[in-house]
Write a protein that holds these residues in place. Structure first.
Motif, PDB file in Angstrom:
ATOM      1  N   ASP A  43       0.840  -1.495  -0.032  1.00  0.00           N
ATOM      2  CA  ASP A  43      -0.028  -0.036   0.001  1.00  0.00           C
ATOM      3  C   ASP A  43       0.934   1.240   0.059  1.00  0.00           C
ATOM      4  O   ASP A  43       0.545   2.243  -0.686  1.00  0.00           O
ATOM      5  CB  ASP A  43      -0.916  -0.135   1.211  1.00  0.00           C
ATOM      6  CG  ASP A  43      -1.979  -1.069   1.038  1.00  0.00           C
ATOM      7  OD1 ASP A  43      -2.311  -1.566   0.168  1.00  0.00           O
ATOM      8  OD2 ASP A  43      -2.717  -1.370   2.277  1.00  0.00           O
ATOM      9  N   ALA A  44       1.958   1.357   0.908  1.00  0.00           N
ATOM     10  CA  ALA A  44       2.620   2.383   0.885  1.00  0.00           C
ATOM     11  C   ALA A  44       3.490   2.606  -0.516  1.00  0.00           C
ATOM     12  O   ALA A  44       3.577   3.730  -0.695  1.00  0.00           O
ATOM     13  CB  ALA A  44       3.751   2.219   2.075  1.00  0.00           C
ATOM     14  N   PHE A  45       3.986   1.515  -1.069  1.00  0.00           N
ATOM     15  CA  PHE A  45       4.475   1.718  -2.397  1.00  0.00           C
ATOM     16  C   PHE A  45       3.531   2.624  -3.156  1.00  0.00           C
ATOM     17  O   PHE A  45       4.269   3.439  -4.025  1.00  0.00           O
ATOM     18  CB  PHE A  45       5.080   0.282  -2.669  1.00  0.00           C
ATOM     19  CG  PHE A  45       5.429   0.435  -4.123  1.00  0.00           C
ATOM     20  CD1 PHE A  45       6.896   1.054  -4.219  1.00  0.00           C
ATOM     21  CD2 PHE A  45       4.961  -0.251  -5.343  1.00  0.00           C
ATOM     22  CE1 PHE A  45       7.233   1.167  -5.869  1.00  0.00           C
ATOM     23  CE2 PHE A  45       5.626   0.079  -6.582  1.00  0.00           C
ATOM     24  CZ  PHE A  45       6.656   0.769  -6.903  1.00  0.00           C
ATOM     25  N   GLU A  46       2.518   1.937  -3.523  1.00  0.00           N
ATOM     26  CA  GLU A  46       1.546   2.101  -4.322  1.00  0.00           C
ATOM     27  C   GLU A  46       1.305   3.892  -4.040  1.00  0.00           C
ATOM     28  O   GLU A  46       1.232   4.691  -5.163  1.00  0.00           O
ATOM     29  CB  GLU A  46       0.229   1.673  -4.424  1.00  0.00           C
ATOM     30  CG  GLU A  46       0.635   0.260  -4.751  1.00  0.00           C
ATOM     31  CD  GLU A  46      -0.845  -0.646  -5.033  1.00  0.00           C
ATOM     32  OE1 GLU A  46      -1.782  -0.149  -4.265  1.00  0.00           O
ATOM     33  OE2 GLU A  46      -0.747  -1.668  -5.723  1.00  0.00           O
ATOM     34  N   VAL A  47       1.122   4.404  -3.162  1.00  0.00           N
ATOM     35  CA  VAL A  47       1.196   5.824  -2.685  1.00  0.00           C
ATOM     36  C   VAL A  47       2.264   6.609  -3.210  1.00  0.00           C
ATOM     37  O   VAL A  47       2.062   7.682  -3.708  1.00  0.00           O
ATOM     38  CB  VAL A  47       0.797   5.818  -1.038  1.00  0.00           C
ATOM     39  CG1 VAL A  47       0.740   7.513  -0.774  1.00  0.00           C
ATOM     40  CG2 VAL A  47      -0.550   5.645  -0.630  1.00  0.00           C
ATOM     41  N   TYR A  48       3.496   5.933  -2.909  1.00  0.00           N
ATOM     42  CA  TYR A  48       4.587   6.636  -3.108  1.00  0.00           C
ATOM     43  C   TYR A  48       4.676   6.765  -4.845  1.00  0.00           C
ATOM     44  O   TYR A  48       4.921   7.707  -5.469  1.00  0.00           O
ATOM     45  CB  TYR A  48       5.655   5.863  -2.874  1.00  0.00           C
ATOM     46  CG  TYR A  48       7.305   6.457  -3.304  1.00  0.00           C
ATOM     47  CD1 TYR A  48       7.624   7.771  -3.161  1.00  0.00           C
ATOM     48  CD2 TYR A  48       7.924   5.598  -4.092  1.00  0.00           C
ATOM     49  CE1 TYR A  48       8.792   8.357  -3.506  1.00  0.00           C
ATOM     50  CE2 TYR A  48       9.203   6.110  -4.618  1.00  0.00           C
ATOM     51  CZ  TYR A  48       9.597   7.474  -4.476  1.00  0.00           C
ATOM     52  OH  TYR A  48      10.673   7.935  -4.764  1.00  0.00           O
ATOM     53  N   GLU A  49       4.368   5.819  -5.437  1.00  0.00           N
ATOM     54  CA  GLU A  49       4.405   5.649  -6.895  1.00  0.00           C
ATOM     55  C   GLU A  49       3.368   6.789  -7.512  1.00  0.00           C
ATOM     56  O   GLU A  49       3.818   7.507  -8.454  1.00  0.00           O
ATOM     57  CB  GLU A  49       4.227   4.158  -7.625  1.00  0.00           C
ATOM     58  CG  GLU A  49       4.280   4.021  -8.998  1.00  0.00           C
ATOM     59  CD  GLU A  49       5.557   3.522  -9.518  1.00  0.00           C
ATOM     60  OE1 GLU A  49       5.622   3.119 -10.606  1.00  0.00           O
ATOM     61  OE2 GLU A  49       6.478   3.589  -8.483  1.00  0.00           O
ATOM     62  N   ASP A  50       2.293   6.749  -6.782  1.00  0.00           N
ATOM     63  CA  ASP A  50       1.332   7.751  -7.365  1.00  0.00           C
ATOM     64  C   ASP A  50       1.702   9.081  -7.223  1.00  0.00           C
ATOM     65  O   ASP A  50       1.506  10.041  -7.979  1.00  0.00           O
ATOM     66  CB  ASP A  50       0.018   7.742  -6.704  1.00  0.00           C
ATOM     67  CG  ASP A  50      -0.587   6.198  -7.030  1.00  0.00           C
ATOM     68  OD1 ASP A  50      -0.240   5.576  -8.227  1.00  0.00           O
ATOM     69  OD2 ASP A  50      -1.802   5.658  -6.832  1.00  0.00           O
ATOM     70  N   ALA A  51       2.275   9.335  -5.903  1.00  0.00           N
ATOM     71  CA  ALA A  51       2.714  10.913  -5.666  1.00  0.00           C
ATOM     72  C   ALA A  51       3.876  11.170  -6.447  1.00  0.00           C
ATOM     73  O   ALA A  51       3.896  12.186  -6.875  1.00  0.00           O
ATOM     74  CB  ALA A  51       3.445  10.558  -4.015  1.00  0.00           C
ATOM     75  N   LEU A  52       4.750  10.251  -6.620  1.00  0.00           N
ATOM     76  CA  LEU A  52       6.029  10.428  -7.610  1.00  0.00           C
ATOM     77  C   LEU A  52       5.799  10.800  -9.071  1.00  0.00           C
ATOM     78  O   LEU A  52       6.054  11.884  -9.502  1.00  0.00           O
ATOM     79  CB  LEU A  52       6.952   9.170  -7.590  1.00  0.00           C
ATOM     80  CG  LEU A  52       8.344   9.168  -8.291  1.00  0.00           C
ATOM     81  CD1 LEU A  52       9.194  10.461  -7.808  1.00  0.00           C
ATOM     82  CD2 LEU A  52       9.112   7.895  -8.383  1.00  0.00           C
ATOM     83  N   TYR A  53       4.704  10.031  -9.388  1.00  0.00           N
ATOM     84  CA  TYR A  53       4.408  10.273 -10.608  1.00  0.00           C
ATOM     85  C   TYR A  53       3.360  11.560 -11.024  1.00  0.00           C
ATOM     86  O   TYR A  53       3.491  12.356 -11.977  1.00  0.00           O
ATOM     87  CB  TYR A  53       3.421   9.174 -11.295  1.00  0.00           C
ATOM     88  CG  TYR A  53       3.167   9.358 -12.859  1.00  0.00           C
ATOM     89  CD1 TYR A  53       3.914   9.130 -13.811  1.00  0.00           C
ATOM     90  CD2 TYR A  53       1.732   9.783 -13.022  1.00  0.00           C
ATOM     91  CE1 TYR A  53       3.656   9.060 -15.127  1.00  0.00           C
ATOM     92  CE2 TYR A  53       1.257  10.133 -14.454  1.00  0.00           C
ATOM     93  CZ  TYR A  53       2.157   9.719 -15.500  1.00  0.00           C
ATOM     94  OH  TYR A  53       1.964   9.986 -16.692  1.00  0.00           O
ATOM     95  N   GLU A  54       2.787  12.122 -10.035  1.00  0.00           N
ATOM     96  CA  GLU A  54       1.888  12.978 -10.161  1.00  0.00           C
ATOM     97  C   GLU A  54       2.886  14.354  -9.874  1.00  0.00           C
ATOM     98  O   GLU A  54       2.460  15.351 -10.600  1.00  0.00           O
ATOM     99  CB  GLU A  54       0.782  13.046  -8.676  1.00  0.00           C
ATOM    100  CG  GLU A  54      -0.363  14.190  -9.047  1.00  0.00           C
ATOM    101  CD  GLU A  54      -1.271  14.177  -7.638  1.00  0.00           C
ATOM    102  OE1 GLU A  54      -1.490  15.012  -6.977  1.00  0.00           O
ATOM    103  OE2 GLU A  54      -1.943  12.969  -7.730  1.00  0.00           O
ATOM    104  N   ALA A  55       3.830  14.236  -9.070  1.00  0.00           N
ATOM    105  CA  ALA A  55       4.648  15.649  -8.745  1.00  0.00           C
ATOM    106  C   ALA A  55       5.534  15.439 -10.064  1.00  0.00           C
ATOM    107  O   ALA A  55       6.065  16.656 -10.351  1.00  0.00           O
ATOM    108  CB  ALA A  55       5.382  15.349  -7.411  1.00  0.00           C
ATOM    109  N   TYR A  56       6.350  14.417 -10.486  1.00  0.00           N
ATOM    110  CA  TYR A  56       7.272  14.738 -11.361  1.00  0.00           C
ATOM    111  C   TYR A  56       7.217  13.920 -12.710  1.00  0.00           C
ATOM    112  O   TYR A  56       8.022  13.973 -13.605  1.00  0.00           O
ATOM    113  CB  TYR A  56       8.519  14.118 -10.711  1.00  0.00           C
ATOM    114  CG  TYR A  56       8.784  14.912  -9.544  1.00  0.00           C
ATOM    115  CD1 TYR A  56       9.255  16.163  -9.335  1.00  0.00           C
ATOM    116  CD2 TYR A  56       8.960  14.074  -8.286  1.00  0.00           C
ATOM    117  CE1 TYR A  56       9.447  16.714  -8.275  1.00  0.00           C
ATOM    118  CE2 TYR A  56       9.253  14.848  -6.996  1.00  0.00           C
ATOM    119  CZ  TYR A  56       9.690  16.189  -6.999  1.00  0.00           C
ATOM    120  OH  TYR A  56       9.618  16.772  -5.793  1.00  0.00           O
TER     121      TYR A  56
END
Length: 88
Positions: A43-56
């Motif tokens: 779950d934490a990985f998916e949140v990170y992946e989404d945040a990374l994609y959304e930001a950069y």
């Protein structure tokens, strides 16, 4: 609402550390603490992946693998049936 990738990364790191602690203190093959830590990492990985994609607009070279063991079993049966038909 977007999450700062740094915050998401810290959550992922914490989840990984908790998984390591749970795995090292495992109390049998089906230890619920290890299973919970496993899913927390996913779950934490998916949140990170989404945040990374959304930001950069970037992603990691990693992915969460879904448990498709039931589907794989069904595919194997179909393949075996096909082989039997060809052999007859």
């Amino acid at each position: 609402m977007s999450i700062d990738p740094r915050v998401a990364l810290q959550s992922l790191t914490s989840a990984l550390e908790e998984h390591l602690a749970s795995a090292s203190a495992r109390r049998g093959a089906g230890d619920p603490a290890v299973e919970a830590a496993f899913f927390a990492v996913a779950d934490a990985f998916e949140v990170y992946e989404d945040a990374l994609y959304e930001a950069y607009g970037e992603v990691t070279p990693l992915e969460v693998i879904e448990d498709d063991s039931d589907e794989d079993d069904d595919e194997d049966v179909d393949d075996e049936e096909d082989l039997e038909i060809l052999q007859d």
